[in-house]
Scaffold this motif. Structure first.
Motif, PDB file in Angstrom:
ATOM      1  N   ALA A 194       7.207  -4.117 -14.764  1.00 29.09           N
ATOM      2  CA  ALA A 194       6.035  -4.969 -14.524  1.00 29.09           C
ATOM      3  C   ALA A 194       6.261  -6.369 -15.090  1.00 29.09           C
ATOM      4  CB  ALA A 194       4.791  -4.331 -15.134  1.00 29.09           C
ATOM      5  N   LYS A 195       6.860  -6.447 -16.283  1.00 27.97           N
ATOM      6  CA  LYS A 195       7.166  -7.751 -16.876  1.00 27.97           C
ATOM      7  C   LYS A 195       8.124  -8.538 -15.987  1.00 27.97           C
ATOM      8  CE  LYS A 195       6.632  -6.658 -21.804  1.00 27.97           C
ATOM      9  NZ  LYS A 195       7.362  -6.492 -23.088  1.00 27.97           N
ATOM     10  N   LEU A 196       9.123  -7.864 -15.457  1.00 26.11           N
ATOM     11  CA  LEU A 196      10.095  -8.523 -14.593  1.00 26.11           C
ATOM     12  C   LEU A 196       9.407  -9.102 -13.363  1.00 26.11           C
ATOM     13  CD1 LEU A 196      12.984  -9.241 -13.786  1.00 26.11           C
ATOM     14  CD2 LEU A 196      13.231  -6.940 -12.837  1.00 26.11           C
ATOM     15  N   LEU A 197       8.499  -8.345 -12.762  1.00 29.79           N
ATOM     16  CA  LEU A 197       7.794  -8.816 -11.575  1.00 29.79           C
ATOM     17  C   LEU A 197       6.962 -10.059 -11.864  1.00 29.79           C
ATOM     18  CD1 LEU A 197       6.529  -5.415 -10.087  1.00 29.79           C
ATOM     19  CD2 LEU A 197       8.369  -6.850  -9.180  1.00 29.79           C
ATOM     20  N   VAL A 198       6.222 -10.019 -12.965  1.00 26.72           N
ATOM     21  CA  VAL A 198       5.358 -11.150 -13.317  1.00 26.72           C
ATOM     22  C   VAL A 198       6.194 -12.380 -13.649  1.00 26.72           C
ATOM     23  CG1 VAL A 198       3.674 -11.985 -15.017  1.00 26.72           C
ATOM     24  CG2 VAL A 198       3.433  -9.696 -14.032  1.00 26.72           C
ATOM     25  N   SER A 199       7.276 -12.166 -14.378  1.00 28.14           N
ATOM     26  CA  SER A 199       8.169 -13.275 -14.726  1.00 28.14           C
ATOM     27  C   SER A 199       8.804 -13.885 -13.474  1.00 28.14           C
ATOM     28  CB  SER A 199       9.257 -12.787 -15.683  1.00 28.14           C
ATOM     29  OG  SER A 199      10.196 -13.806 -15.957  1.00 28.14           O
ATOM     30  N   LEU A 200       9.238 -13.026 -12.573  1.00 29.76           N
ATOM     31  CA  LEU A 200       9.867 -13.492 -11.334  1.00 29.76           C
ATOM     32  C   LEU A 200       8.860 -14.244 -10.464  1.00 29.76           C
ATOM     33  CD1 LEU A 200      12.456 -13.482  -9.616  1.00 29.76           C
ATOM     34  CD2 LEU A 200      11.694 -11.296  -8.629  1.00 29.76           C
ATOM     35  N   ALA A 201       7.617 -13.751 -10.399  1.00 28.22           N
ATOM     36  CA  ALA A 201       6.574 -14.428  -9.620  1.00 28.22           C
ATOM     37  C   ALA A 201       6.301 -15.822 -10.179  1.00 28.22           C
ATOM     38  CB  ALA A 201       5.297 -13.594  -9.613  1.00 28.22           C
ATOM     39  N   GLU A 202       6.245 -15.936 -11.512  1.00 27.53           N
ATOM     40  CA  GLU A 202       6.032 -17.237 -12.138  1.00 27.53           C
ATOM     41  C   GLU A 202       7.190 -18.181 -11.827  1.00 27.53           C
ATOM     42  OE1 GLU A 202       5.497 -16.285 -16.239  1.00 27.53           O
ATOM     43  OE2 GLU A 202       3.410 -15.604 -15.980  1.00 27.53           O
ATOM     44  N   GLU A 203       8.388 -17.657 -11.866  1.00 29.91           N
ATOM     45  CA  GLU A 203       9.581 -18.458 -11.580  1.00 29.91           C
ATOM     46  C   GLU A 203       9.594 -18.957 -10.135  1.00 29.91           C
ATOM     47  OE1 GLU A 203      14.261 -17.407 -10.910  1.00 29.91           O
ATOM     48  OE2 GLU A 203      13.285 -16.507 -12.664  1.00 29.91           O
ATOM     49  N   LYS A 204       9.149 -18.086  -9.209  1.00 28.58           N
ATOM     50  CA  LYS A 204       9.159 -18.423  -7.791  1.00 28.58           C
ATOM     51  C   LYS A 204       7.932 -19.232  -7.367  1.00 28.58           C
ATOM     52  CE  LYS A 204      12.781 -16.033  -6.040  1.00 28.58           C
ATOM     53  NZ  LYS A 204      13.768 -16.565  -5.055  1.00 28.58           N
ATOM     54  N   LEU A 225       0.831  -1.209   0.000  1.00 31.86           N
ATOM     55  CA  LEU A 225       0.000   0.000   0.000  1.00 31.86           C
ATOM     56  C   LEU A 225       0.865   1.258   0.000  1.00 31.86           C
ATOM     57  CD1 LEU A 225      -2.721  -1.102   2.603  1.00 31.86           C
ATOM     58  CD2 LEU A 225      -2.679  -1.463   0.129  1.00 31.86           C
ATOM     59  N   THR A 226       2.065   1.142  -0.523  1.00 30.61           N
ATOM     60  CA  THR A 226       2.974   2.286  -0.584  1.00 30.61           C
ATOM     61  C   THR A 226       2.624   3.178  -1.775  1.00 30.61           C
ATOM     62  OG1 THR A 226       4.583   1.076  -1.936  1.00 30.61           O
ATOM     63  CG2 THR A 226       4.802   0.908   0.457  1.00 30.61           C
ATOM     64  N   THR A 227       3.363   4.276  -1.943  1.00 29.52           N
ATOM     65  CA  THR A 227       3.143   5.173  -3.070  1.00 29.52           C
ATOM     66  C   THR A 227       3.677   4.526  -4.362  1.00 29.52           C
ATOM     67  OG1 THR A 227       5.207   6.278  -2.482  1.00 29.52           O
ATOM     68  CG2 THR A 227       3.158   7.276  -1.696  1.00 29.52           C
ATOM     69  N   PRO A 228       3.153   4.902  -5.536  1.00 26.81           N
ATOM     70  CA  PRO A 228       3.498   4.223  -6.781  1.00 26.81           C
ATOM     71  C   PRO A 228       4.985   4.099  -7.071  1.00 26.81           C
ATOM     72  CG  PRO A 228       1.600   5.629  -7.147  1.00 26.81           C
ATOM     73  CD  PRO A 228       2.082   5.910  -5.740  1.00 26.81           C
ATOM     74  N   GLU A 229       5.784   5.106  -6.726  1.00 28.59           N
ATOM     75  CA  GLU A 229       7.207   5.038  -7.040  1.00 28.59           C
ATOM     76  C   GLU A 229       7.927   3.968  -6.221  1.00 28.59           C
ATOM     77  OE1 GLU A 229       6.624   8.535  -4.141  1.00 28.59           O
ATOM     78  OE2 GLU A 229       5.587   7.667  -5.872  1.00 28.59           O
ATOM     79  N   SER A 230       7.279   3.467  -5.163  1.00 31.52           N
ATOM     80  CA  SER A 230       7.872   2.415  -4.344  1.00 31.52           C
ATOM     81  C   SER A 230       7.344   1.021  -4.684  1.00 31.52           C
ATOM     82  CB  SER A 230       7.610   2.692  -2.851  1.00 31.52           C
ATOM     83  OG  SER A 230       8.202   3.911  -2.450  1.00 31.52           O
ATOM     84  N   HIS A 231       6.354   0.955  -5.555  1.00 29.82           N
ATOM     85  CA  HIS A 231       5.708  -0.328  -5.814  1.00 29.82           C
ATOM     86  C   HIS A 231       6.679  -1.392  -6.323  1.00 29.82           C
ATOM     87  CE1 HIS A 231       1.303   1.284  -6.110  1.00 29.82           C
ATOM     88  NE2 HIS A 231       1.851   1.445  -4.917  1.00 29.82           N
ATOM     89  N   PHE A 232       7.476  -1.044  -7.325  1.00 29.71           N
ATOM     90  CA  PHE A 232       8.357  -2.054  -7.927  1.00 29.71           C
ATOM     91  C   PHE A 232       9.333  -2.631  -6.923  1.00 29.71           C
ATOM     92  CE2 PHE A 232      12.497  -3.026  -9.854  1.00 29.71           C
ATOM     93  CZ  PHE A 232      12.140  -4.136 -10.620  1.00 29.71           C
ATOM     94  N   ILE A 233      10.029  -1.771  -6.187  1.00 25.81           N
ATOM     95  CA  ILE A 233      11.074  -2.257  -5.290  1.00 25.81           C
ATOM     96  C   ILE A 233      10.494  -3.100  -4.153  1.00 25.81           C
ATOM     97  CG2 ILE A 233      11.118  -0.175  -3.843  1.00 25.81           C
ATOM     98  CD1 ILE A 233      14.188  -0.546  -3.702  1.00 25.81           C
ATOM     99  N   ILE A 234       9.334  -2.704  -3.635  1.00 22.09           N
ATOM    100  CA  ILE A 234       8.685  -3.484  -2.575  1.00 22.09           C
ATOM    101  C   ILE A 234       8.181  -4.807  -3.134  1.00 22.09           C
ATOM    102  CG2 ILE A 234       6.781  -3.561  -0.926  1.00 22.09           C
ATOM    103  CD1 ILE A 234       8.921  -1.614  -0.077  1.00 22.09           C
ATOM    104  N   ASN A 235       7.530  -4.763  -4.300  1.00 26.78           N
ATOM    105  CA  ASN A 235       7.020  -5.988  -4.914  1.00 26.78           C
ATOM    106  C   ASN A 235       8.140  -6.986  -5.177  1.00 26.78           C
ATOM    107  OD1 ASN A 235       4.413  -4.966  -4.933  1.00 26.78           O
ATOM    108  ND2 ASN A 235       4.517  -4.264  -7.048  1.00 26.78           N
ATOM    109  N   LYS A 236       9.236  -6.492  -5.728  1.00 23.30           N
ATOM    110  CA  LYS A 236      10.350  -7.381  -6.058  1.00 23.30           C
ATOM    111  C   LYS A 236      10.962  -7.993  -4.794  1.00 23.30           C
ATOM    112  CE  LYS A 236      14.572  -7.776  -8.775  1.00 23.30           C
ATOM    113  NZ  LYS A 236      15.316  -8.501  -7.722  1.00 23.30           N
ATOM    114  N   ALA A 237      11.125  -7.175  -3.770  1.00 21.95           N
ATOM    115  CA  ALA A 237      11.693  -7.683  -2.522  1.00 21.95           C
ATOM    116  C   ALA A 237      10.805  -8.771  -1.920  1.00 21.95           C
ATOM    117  CB  ALA A 237      11.875  -6.535  -1.532  1.00 21.95           C
TER     118      ALA A 237
END
Length: 382
Positions: free
Chosen positions: A102-112, A69-81
């Protein structure tokens, strides 16, 4: 029981807490925010454990879903962590600020082997289900054209500096104006559009900053567009126009035109919005009366009548607890769907490739892309 933890305890967190009451199988076991004062107030108000840092959240084996629930500029780094820590993730909109991230996050989630889902959850509403049911029944024939409005009104002219959430968080007006109307609000319409009609093939958009002076609080802030319009073509042939803004009068309606009639959803932010169905584009008795009066007067009357019949919701359908108007959305519904999917081994609709697709369309409108071919796609099964 599914355990969740909040990252971010600002204004929107109170909306999630209000609707958490709807789902006894979801348990908030803790929260963390970089603003220690805000974290202390939130956790004290809701009697929730406060984590000392992000690392502590991600290393808590009891946490099943990290709710970002962070601000948009923090979404990627929090999601990835969180994904790196093998946690399922539910993220406020948008998923990331670039398609590549966004592609990196989805790909990483599928991998994990974890599920990443995205807000908003208003396309899981009673209103959405009723609308989709009418379309599937063929009540308006084949849908062809949609007008979606996501106008929030001139909030920058209001006394927003004094707005507070249930637990006392200030409304982050200056930051919302910095993020812009599209990233903040277009998702509320896109979830409906994509949920009803599937993937988008092309986008032509325009955006602009039309009111650059939004008060002294924003004088040193780089403001994003406060107006955007996106014309969308879906793979199934439906055409839609989506308008977002922070100046025009509040209007969060959707008009769906089909070959045999139309459906008007009055408020996409209302879980049980009034919905009007008009077959063969007939006018109601009262609309005919008003049209006659206006013809004799030679001017429009200062109110609006909706065509057709207002639909009824099933009497057996229990209304969930919701935040106060105008945000009458069941914010926790998306997390509940995610939890059910984790338990059953299924894939929730607004996750993975679908949320990636929505992010790409959202960013295309925000950037004012012209004649843009959407790269991502998904198998439509909702």
């Amino acid at each position: 029981m599914t355990n969740i933890a909040f990252i971010g305890t600002g204004y929107v967190a109170d909306y999630y807490m209000r609707t958490l009451e709807n789902y006894p199988d979801l348990r908030l076991i803790g929260a963390w925010d970089r603003d220690q004062n805000r974290l202390k107030v939130f956790c004290s108000f809701y009697k929730v454990r406060s984590y000392n840092n992000l690392h502590e959240v991600l290393n808590d084996e009891n946490v099943d879903i990290v709710v970002n629930l962070t601000t948009p500029e923090s979404h990627f780094i929090i999601n990835k962590a969180a994904i790196d820590a093998n946690k399922h993730v539910y993220c406020e909109k948008p998923l990331a600020l670039s398609v590549e991230d966004a592609k990196l996050l989805v790909s990483l989630a599928e991998e994990k082997g974890v599920i990443i889902c995205g807000a908003p959850a208003n396309a899981l509403s009673n209103a959405f289900n009723l609308t989709k049911h009418q379309i599937n029944k063929g009540q308006i024939g084949r849908p062809t054209l949609v007008y979606a409005e996501m106008e929030d009104g001139p909030v920058f002219m209001a006394n927003w500096q004094k707005w507070r959430s249930r637990s006392g968080a200030p409304w982050p007006g200056a930051h919302e104006f910095e993020v812009g109307c599209t990233l903040e609000h277009a998702g509320y319409a896109l979830t409906w559009l994509i949920g009803l009609f599937g993937p988008v093939s092309h986008v032509s958009a325009f955006s602009a900053l039309t009111f650059p002076d939004k008060g002294k609080e924003t004088r040193n802030v780089q403001l994003a567009p406060d107006f955007s319009v996106g014309c969308l073509v879906f793979h199934n042939g439906v055409v839609a126009r989506l308008t977002c803004g922070l100046a025009a009068p509040r209007d969060r309606s959707m008009t769906i035109l089909g070959e045999k009639g139309e459906i008007i959803v009055r408020d996409l932010w209302d879980n049980r919005s009034p919905i009007n169905l008009s077959k063969r584009y007939e006018r109601s008795f009262w609309q005919k009366v008003v049209d006659g009066i206006e013809s004799r007067l030679g001017r429009r009357l200062p109110f609006r009548l909706y065509k057709g019949k207002e639909l009824s919701y099933p009497s057996t359908q229990q209304a969930p607890k919701l935040p106060a108007y105008p945000s009458q959305i069941d914010f926790m519904a998306g997390i509940q769907k995610q939890a059910e999917a984790i338990q059953s081994g299924q894939t929730p609709f607004f996750s993975g490739q679908v949320i990636l697709h929505m992010t790409e369309v959202l960013l295309a409108i925000h950037s004012g892309k012209h004649d843009y071919t959407v790269e991502t796609r998904f198998h439509y099964y909702l």
